[in-house]
Every structure is written in C-alpha cells, then in structure tokens.
Enzyme design. Structure first.
Site, PDB file in Angstrom:
ATOM      1  N   HIS A 122      36.091  29.916  49.637  1.00  0.00           N
ATOM      2  CA  HIS A 122      36.312  31.205  50.297  1.00  0.00           C
ATOM      3  C   HIS A 122      35.177  32.193  50.071  1.00  0.00           C
ATOM      4  CE1 HIS A 122      37.880  32.366  46.252  1.00  0.00           C
ATOM      5  NE2 HIS A 122      37.488  33.577  46.615  1.00  0.00           N
ATOM      6  N   HIS A 187      34.712  44.150  40.427  1.00  0.00           N
ATOM      7  CA  HIS A 187      35.955  43.496  40.037  1.00  0.00           C
ATOM      8  C   HIS A 187      35.702  42.585  38.836  1.00  0.00           C
ATOM      9  CE1 HIS A 187      34.243  40.522  42.876  1.00  0.00           C
ATOM     10  NE2 HIS A 187      35.103  39.593  42.471  1.00  0.00           N
TER      11      HIS A 187
END
Length: 326
Positions: A122, A187
């Site tokens: 992904h 993140h």
C-alpha cells in the site's frame, strides 16, 4: 520530447479502507479523501503517459534478507492487495524504467537496484487506488527504504531526485511524465529498530520482516492488532511547516534533518517524506499547492496532499533558482 508535467505528494493509510466507519473525525477524513480526488483530477488534466510512483514498502515486498536503499521496477510489478488496496499486476513502462536504471549508473553514479519482478504494497498501491483510478497510465515504481535502518540520507534522496530529473528529460522517447510521492506526514508506527527488538511484539515484528517472503499474509492479523493498539503521535506544527515548504518550493530543506532528528520530531513514519522530497526534486522544487492537511489520530497519521504543477509555477529569478539548488 519527454517532459515532467505534474507532481503529487500524498499521505496514505489503509485504515481509510478497513476502518472508515470507525473513523470519528469524519469531516477531516472526507476533506482528505476529497483532496485525493482533486489531485486525481489534476493528474487526469495533465495527461501523463507514465507515472513515476515513489513509495515505501512495509515489509510485504521487501524483507530483511535483502533491503536496497532504492529499487526501480523495470518489468513485472504486482501489488500485494492488503487491506482493500489494489491487487495483482500493474502496468510498467518497461522502456523508460530500463532507461532510467541504466542512465543513473552511466550518467549519475547511482547504483540503484532494479527488480524485474517487483512486489509493491500500500506504500504505492494506495496511490494507484485513489490517485490513478481510471487513468490509462503506465508506471515506473521506485521503492525507497524508509523503515529498515540504516536508511538512505535525506540528502541522498534529494540527489537521486535531481539525477532522475536529468535522466527523464534526456530520455529519447516521447513521454509526458508525472511523479507521485506516497507517504508521510508525521506519524509513529509501533515498529522496532530491527537491530534491537525489545519484548514479544517487537520480536514478532522482526521475525515477520525476516521470514515473511513466502507467507507474509500469515503474519498480518497480529501485525494489524499491534498497529491498531498503538497510540497516535502526530506533530501538526511540523506537518504545517513541511507543507509550507512545498508551497514555497523549499522541500529541499528536508535535507537539514538527519534521520535521527526527523524521527525525534515527527516519528518513524515521517521517514516516508523521502518520497515527497524525491518527487519535489524531480519537479525541480517548483512551488506547489496544498490541497489538504488533516491530523487523523485514528489513522495514526498527519494526512496531507500537495500538487506541484510546473505550468502554473511563477517564473524564478536566478537568485531563487540558485537558492533552491544550494
């Protein structure tokens, strides 16, 4: 003549696919998704023949038995299809990909790895799903190691982006080329430094990264549980600064960070900003346009989208050009 017609930087998260209904900042999620749609429209309007797709790999196409810093897919490319992302063969511009791999060695001294049977996850297929949906384009996939230290320095990534720009523009064929950088912004993933895992979860993760080449799906349920149990660690101030750099054509300032400094200020997932830096360097760091920024703690990530369009960039003075290249 070959030209570079557009650049897009976009965050990714499979949680868009798997946990949309559980997303509690729905307004932010919808604004981010809409921005991906506008970026996709900008790509369609630019009419690229080929997209250089720069992304990361989350130990589903690369494992600790072999981790190159940079890998170009030059023939077969297969998406793993995890978490609702596209699965199966992806179209590759073999002629351009082989040319770039060779040109980097001959002209620029970059010994970039190549793969004639590349598996992506992904880190790139999220962009295929949301940015290239319905577009008739071929890919040149470029995978950057952002998760298995030692990582290529940010400066080296910027240098590779410049070298790729020269190679693309020297390609003797006739192509309209767009570039996508997929990943970031701030993140923190609950992933260990593979060289020094601590505790059962970290040992499990490193084992999956080392042994998952033939059966990565077998590890995915627990991997997913570990990720879903993690607490978000975002830095919106950092993300805003990065996006402002993109808007001002100053993405090269990312090279001011060391790998350790970048992780400290924005988390290990921010190492994916190497993909944005490469993309911007391929566009000669033209000033860009921010389409969205949404801090999404339930997706563990600061989600941003930016478009770099050389056709809309203001003319640069010699001093500004020199400053971008310094």
């Amino acid at each position: 003549m070959t030209e570079i017609v557009l650049g897009v930087g976009a965050s990714h998260s499979t949680l868009m696919n798997t946990h949309w209904e559980e997303t509690y900042h729905k307004d932010r999620a919808e604004r981010f998704r809409d921005a991906l749609g506008r970026a996709r429209d900008a790509l369609a309007a630019a009419r690229p023949d080929t997209v250089i797709l720069v992304g990361s790999n989350h130990f589903r196409g690369f494992w600790l038995d072999l981790i190159p810093s940079f890998t170009i897919g030059v023939d077969e490319c297969v998406a793993s299809g995890e978490s609702g992302t596209p699965k199966g063969p992806q179209p590759v511009d073999r002629e351009l990909a082989l040319y770039l791999a060779g040109s980097l060695v001959e002209r620029s001294g970059f010994d970039v790895a190549f793969s004639a049977r590349l598996q992506i996850d992904h880190g790139q297929s999220h962009a295929v799903q949301y940015l290239l949906d319905g577009l008739d384009v071929d890919l040149v996939p470029l995978v950057v190691n952002v998760f298995a230290p030692p990582l290529p320095t940010l400066e080296r990534c910027e240098q590779l982006g410049r070298a790729l720009r020269e190679a693309v523009l020297a390609f003797p064929g006739d192509r309209r080329v767009a570039v996508i950088g997929s990943g970031g912004l701030s993140h923190r993933l609950p992933w260990p430094d593979w060289r020094d895992p601590n505790g059962e979860d970290e040992e499990f993760m490193v084992g999956a990264w080392l042994n998952g080449r033939e059966n990565w799906q077998d590890y995915d349920v627990r991997r997913r549980e570990i990720i879903r149990a993690a607490e978000a660690s975002l830095n919106p101030e950092f993300d805003e600064e990065i996006l402002s750099w993109m808007e001002r054509g100053q993405a090269h300032r990312l090279t001011e960070y060391t790998t350790a400094e970048l992780e400290k200020v924005a988390g290990n997932g921010a190492q994916e900003l190497r993909t944005w830096l490469l993309m911007s360097a391929l566009l000669d760091h033209v000033p860009g346009r921010r389409l969205a920024y949404e801090p999404m703690p339930e997706w563990l990530t600061g989600m941003g989208v930016a478009v770099l369009d050389p056709a809309q960039a203001p003319a640069q003075t010699p001093a500004q050009t020199s400053e971008r290249q310094s």
